[in-house]
Design a protein around this motif. Structure first.
Motif, PDB file in Angstrom:
ATOM      1  N   ARG A  71       0.834  -1.198   0.000  1.00  0.00           N
ATOM      2  CA  ARG A  71       0.000   0.000   0.000  1.00  0.00           C
ATOM      3  C   ARG A  71       0.873   1.254   0.000  1.00  0.00           C
ATOM      4  O   ARG A  71       0.585   2.223  -0.722  1.00  0.00           O
ATOM      5  CB  ARG A  71      -0.934   0.004   1.208  1.00  0.00           C
ATOM      6  CG  ARG A  71      -1.846   1.221   1.257  1.00  0.00           C
ATOM      7  CD  ARG A  71      -2.823   1.175   2.398  1.00  0.00           C
ATOM      8  NE  ARG A  71      -3.918   0.230   2.158  1.00  0.00           N
ATOM      9  CZ  ARG A  71      -4.071  -0.913   2.786  1.00  0.00           C
ATOM     10  NH1 ARG A  71      -3.200  -1.271   3.719  1.00  0.00           N
ATOM     11  NH2 ARG A  71      -5.079  -1.711   2.506  1.00  0.00           N
ATOM     12  N   ALA A  72       1.938   1.247   0.783  1.00  0.00           N
ATOM     13  CA  ALA A  72       2.826   2.408   0.852  1.00  0.00           C
ATOM     14  C   ALA A  72       3.460   2.686  -0.514  1.00  0.00           C
ATOM     15  O   ALA A  72       3.551   3.845  -0.947  1.00  0.00           O
ATOM     16  CB  ALA A  72       3.909   2.168   1.907  1.00  0.00           C
ATOM     17  N   LYS A  73       3.892   1.635  -1.212  1.00  0.00           N
ATOM     18  CA  LYS A  73       4.495   1.813  -2.538  1.00  0.00           C
ATOM     19  C   LYS A  73       3.482   2.356  -3.535  1.00  0.00           C
ATOM     20  O   LYS A  73       3.790   3.251  -4.328  1.00  0.00           O
ATOM     21  CB  LYS A  73       5.060   0.479  -3.030  1.00  0.00           C
ATOM     22  CG  LYS A  73       6.316   0.010  -2.305  1.00  0.00           C
ATOM     23  CD  LYS A  73       6.820  -1.287  -2.900  1.00  0.00           C
ATOM     24  CE  LYS A  73       8.105  -1.744  -2.195  1.00  0.00           C
ATOM     25  NZ  LYS A  73       8.606  -3.028  -2.756  1.00  0.00           N
ATOM     26  N   LEU A 123      -1.716   4.978 -13.803  1.00  0.00           N
ATOM     27  CA  LEU A 123      -2.419   5.549 -12.652  1.00  0.00           C
ATOM     28  C   LEU A 123      -3.743   4.814 -12.414  1.00  0.00           C
ATOM     29  O   LEU A 123      -4.114   4.525 -11.267  1.00  0.00           O
ATOM     30  CB  LEU A 123      -2.673   7.036 -12.865  1.00  0.00           C
ATOM     31  CG  LEU A 123      -3.406   7.769 -11.730  1.00  0.00           C
ATOM     32  CD1 LEU A 123      -2.646   7.630 -10.417  1.00  0.00           C
ATOM     33  CD2 LEU A 123      -3.585   9.240 -12.089  1.00  0.00           C
ATOM     34  N   LEU A 124      -4.454   4.500 -13.491  1.00  0.00           N
ATOM     35  CA  LEU A 124      -5.709   3.756 -13.361  1.00  0.00           C
ATOM     36  C   LEU A 124      -5.468   2.387 -12.733  1.00  0.00           C
ATOM     37  O   LEU A 124      -6.250   1.921 -11.898  1.00  0.00           O
ATOM     38  CB  LEU A 124      -6.381   3.603 -14.731  1.00  0.00           C
ATOM     39  CG  LEU A 124      -6.960   4.883 -15.341  1.00  0.00           C
ATOM     40  CD1 LEU A 124      -7.486   4.604 -16.748  1.00  0.00           C
ATOM     41  CD2 LEU A 124      -8.072   5.452 -14.463  1.00  0.00           C
ATOM     42  N   LYS A 125      -4.374   1.735 -13.137  1.00  0.00           N
ATOM     43  CA  LYS A 125      -4.037   0.434 -12.570  1.00  0.00           C
ATOM     44  C   LYS A 125      -3.698   0.553 -11.087  1.00  0.00           C
ATOM     45  O   LYS A 125      -4.130  -0.265 -10.271  1.00  0.00           O
ATOM     46  CB  LYS A 125      -2.854  -0.184 -13.321  1.00  0.00           C
ATOM     47  CG  LYS A 125      -3.181  -0.643 -14.731  1.00  0.00           C
ATOM     48  CD  LYS A 125      -1.965  -1.292 -15.376  1.00  0.00           C
ATOM     49  CE  LYS A 125      -2.295  -1.798 -16.775  1.00  0.00           C
ATOM     50  NZ  LYS A 125      -1.118  -2.435 -17.414  1.00  0.00           N
ATOM     51  N   VAL A 126      -2.927   1.576 -10.745  1.00  0.00           N
ATOM     52  CA  VAL A 126      -2.544   1.779  -9.344  1.00  0.00           C
ATOM     53  C   VAL A 126      -3.783   2.005  -8.485  1.00  0.00           C
ATOM     54  O   VAL A 126      -3.892   1.454  -7.381  1.00  0.00           O
ATOM     55  CB  VAL A 126      -1.565   2.964  -9.227  1.00  0.00           C
ATOM     56  CG1 VAL A 126      -1.378   3.367  -7.763  1.00  0.00           C
ATOM     57  CG2 VAL A 126      -0.212   2.596  -9.845  1.00  0.00           C
ATOM     58  N   LEU A 127      -4.704   2.826  -8.975  1.00  0.00           N
ATOM     59  CA  LEU A 127      -5.939   3.084  -8.232  1.00  0.00           C
ATOM     60  C   LEU A 127      -6.749   1.803  -8.045  1.00  0.00           C
ATOM     61  O   LEU A 127      -7.317   1.565  -6.973  1.00  0.00           O
ATOM     62  CB  LEU A 127      -6.786   4.128  -8.962  1.00  0.00           C
ATOM     63  CG  LEU A 127      -6.204   5.548  -9.009  1.00  0.00           C
ATOM     64  CD1 LEU A 127      -7.036   6.435  -9.926  1.00  0.00           C
ATOM     65  CD2 LEU A 127      -6.135   6.134  -7.605  1.00  0.00           C
ATOM     66  N   LYS A 128      -6.785   0.964  -9.074  1.00  0.00           N
ATOM     67  CA  LYS A 128      -7.515  -0.305  -8.981  1.00  0.00           C
ATOM     68  C   LYS A 128      -6.848  -1.225  -7.965  1.00  0.00           C
ATOM     69  O   LYS A 128      -7.510  -1.856  -7.141  1.00  0.00           O
ATOM     70  CB  LYS A 128      -7.569  -0.982 -10.353  1.00  0.00           C
ATOM     71  CG  LYS A 128      -8.340  -2.295 -10.339  1.00  0.00           C
ATOM     72  CD  LYS A 128      -8.407  -2.911 -11.725  1.00  0.00           C
ATOM     73  CE  LYS A 128      -9.164  -4.228 -11.685  1.00  0.00           C
ATOM     74  NZ  LYS A 128      -9.234  -4.850 -13.050  1.00  0.00           N
ATOM     75  N   TRP A 129      -5.512  -1.316  -8.015  1.00  0.00           N
ATOM     76  CA  TRP A 129      -4.788  -2.176  -7.077  1.00  0.00           C
ATOM     77  C   TRP A 129      -4.986  -1.707  -5.635  1.00  0.00           C
ATOM     78  O   TRP A 129      -5.136  -2.524  -4.730  1.00  0.00           O
ATOM     79  CB  TRP A 129      -3.308  -2.200  -7.417  1.00  0.00           C
ATOM     80  CG  TRP A 129      -2.992  -2.929  -8.688  1.00  0.00           C
ATOM     81  CD1 TRP A 129      -3.709  -3.940  -9.253  1.00  0.00           C
ATOM     82  CD2 TRP A 129      -1.894  -2.676  -9.571  1.00  0.00           C
ATOM     83  NE1 TRP A 129      -3.131  -4.352 -10.424  1.00  0.00           N
ATOM     84  CE2 TRP A 129      -2.012  -3.602 -10.654  1.00  0.00           C
ATOM     85  CE3 TRP A 129      -0.825  -1.797  -9.574  1.00  0.00           C
ATOM     86  CZ2 TRP A 129      -1.088  -3.655 -11.705  1.00  0.00           C
ATOM     87  CZ3 TRP A 129       0.089  -1.846 -10.616  1.00  0.00           C
ATOM     88  CH2 TRP A 129      -0.046  -2.750 -11.658  1.00  0.00           C
ATOM     89  N   PHE A 206      -0.625  -9.431 -13.318  1.00  0.00           N
ATOM     90  CA  PHE A 206      -0.808  -9.280 -11.869  1.00  0.00           C
ATOM     91  C   PHE A 206       0.561  -9.125 -11.217  1.00  0.00           C
ATOM     92  O   PHE A 206       1.400 -10.018 -11.305  1.00  0.00           O
ATOM     93  CB  PHE A 206      -1.531 -10.495 -11.274  1.00  0.00           C
ATOM     94  CG  PHE A 206      -2.950 -10.657 -11.749  1.00  0.00           C
ATOM     95  CD1 PHE A 206      -3.953  -9.811 -11.289  1.00  0.00           C
ATOM     96  CD2 PHE A 206      -3.285 -11.643 -12.658  1.00  0.00           C
ATOM     97  CE1 PHE A 206      -5.262  -9.949 -11.722  1.00  0.00           C
ATOM     98  CE2 PHE A 206      -4.591 -11.795 -13.109  1.00  0.00           C
ATOM     99  CZ  PHE A 206      -5.586 -10.944 -12.631  1.00  0.00           C
ATOM    100  N   ASP A 207       0.769  -7.969 -10.583  1.00  0.00           N
ATOM    101  CA  ASP A 207       2.038  -7.746  -9.897  1.00  0.00           C
ATOM    102  C   ASP A 207       2.090  -8.451  -8.551  1.00  0.00           C
ATOM    103  O   ASP A 207       3.169  -8.650  -7.987  1.00  0.00           O
ATOM    104  CB  ASP A 207       2.258  -6.243  -9.678  1.00  0.00           C
ATOM    105  CG  ASP A 207       2.641  -5.537 -10.978  1.00  0.00           C
ATOM    106  OD1 ASP A 207       2.803  -6.237 -11.988  1.00  0.00           O
ATOM    107  OD2 ASP A 207       2.774  -4.297 -10.968  1.00  0.00           O
ATOM    108  N   TYR A 208       0.926  -8.829  -8.026  1.00  0.00           N
ATOM    109  CA  TYR A 208       0.854  -9.471  -6.720  1.00  0.00           C
ATOM    110  C   TYR A 208       0.094 -10.792  -6.842  1.00  0.00           C
ATOM    111  O   TYR A 208      -0.701 -10.984  -7.772  1.00  0.00           O
ATOM    112  CB  TYR A 208       0.142  -8.553  -5.721  1.00  0.00           C
ATOM    113  CG  TYR A 208       0.723  -7.158  -5.662  1.00  0.00           C
ATOM    114  CD1 TYR A 208       2.008  -6.952  -5.164  1.00  0.00           C
ATOM    115  CD2 TYR A 208       0.014  -6.050  -6.132  1.00  0.00           C
ATOM    116  CE1 TYR A 208       2.562  -5.677  -5.129  1.00  0.00           C
ATOM    117  CE2 TYR A 208       0.556  -4.772  -6.098  1.00  0.00           C
ATOM    118  CZ  TYR A 208       1.836  -4.593  -5.593  1.00  0.00           C
ATOM    119  OH  TYR A 208       2.387  -3.346  -5.562  1.00  0.00           O
TER     120      TYR A 208
END
Length: 252
Positions: A71-73, A123-129, A206-208
């Motif tokens: 979450r911090a990243k 940015l859209l991907k980050v917001l979704k993650w 999927f990064d995670y």
């Protein structure tokens, strides 16, 4: 009756009750806030649901340890991307923000006129993650864990899941290879018969760790586990050896 009430009835702490029901001959199952306890039948083996609960416990431990860091990243990347995409767009900030997700080589080769669009997509991907980050499995995840418990060797399920979570990049590389083979098979089928019905192979990013993806490509996880046993020279349990006895015949 709660564990606390049971403990009071027989004069022990509720933690003792929780510890005792985890040992033979007891078998317990917890659904939401209800725990069912019974005496196991002689020779009874754990059910897929039992193994799934053990895997779910691992998932929760993993998430509790890693979610805060993830979450911090993501929050830091979200801020960097948002700041860079202001009006007007700041080129220096844009390059710095993109460097958080792109290698120096990819960033260097990316045309300047494409960087803003790339940043918006990211940015859209980050917001979704960020919205998907959680500290426990979903109902869909648990259903997939039950499925994995059925197809993976008994008693090794948690170890396999741990190998996949710890080696997620390697797992996804294996998935991409399988998908390439699937697409080639589809192409050949269509070439032989243009009317043939084929299943679309969707690209996965999927990064995670993503449990439904692990369920779909469960054989990739078995390949990873085989490699793990071979490289560590660890003797696999009988249930795993049974998948390919000839591979382990040199072991006693």
């Amino acid at each position: 009756m709660s564990h606390h009430e049971r403990g009071q009835a027989i004069g022990v702490d509720e933690r003792t009750i929780r510890r005792l029901i985890k040992q033979p001959p007891f078998v317990f199952d917890t659904t939401r806030n209800i725990t069912l306890v019974r005496i196991a039948e002689p020779g009874e083996k754990p059910t897929p649901r039992t193994y799934a609960k053990k895997m779910a416990a691992f998932v929760r431990r993993y998430l509790a340890k890693h979610v805060a860091e993830q979450r911090a990243k993501l929050v830091a990347e979200k801020k960097a991307l948002s700041d860079a995409l202001g009006i007007p767009v700041n080129s220096a900030k844009l390059n710095k923000a993109l460097s958080l997700s792109l290698t120096p080589e990819v960033l260097h080769d990316l045309p300047d006129d494409e960087k803003s669009e790339t940043a918006k997509t990211r940015l859209l991907k980050v917001l979704k993650w960020l919205s998907n980050l959680r500290e426990r499995e979903t109902e869909r995840d648990f259903g997939c864990l039950i499925g994995l418990a059925k197809v993976w060797p008994d008693g090794v399920q948690v170890e396999i899941l741990k190998i996949v979570f710890d080696g997620w990049t390697e797992f996804m590389s294996g998935v991409k290879l399988v998908q390439h083979i699937e697409r080639e098979a589809n192409r050949k089928a269509k070439k032989a018969d243009p009317t043939a019905q084929v299943t679309e192979v969707r690209a996965l990013f999927f990064d995670y760790p993503h449990i439904p993806t692990i369920r779909k490509y469960w054989k990739v996880a078995l390949d990873m586990m085989t490699t793990h046993y071979q490289t560590t020279e660890k003797n696999p349990p009988p249930s795993f050896k049974a998948l390919n006895p000839g591979l382990w015949k040199h072991l006693k």
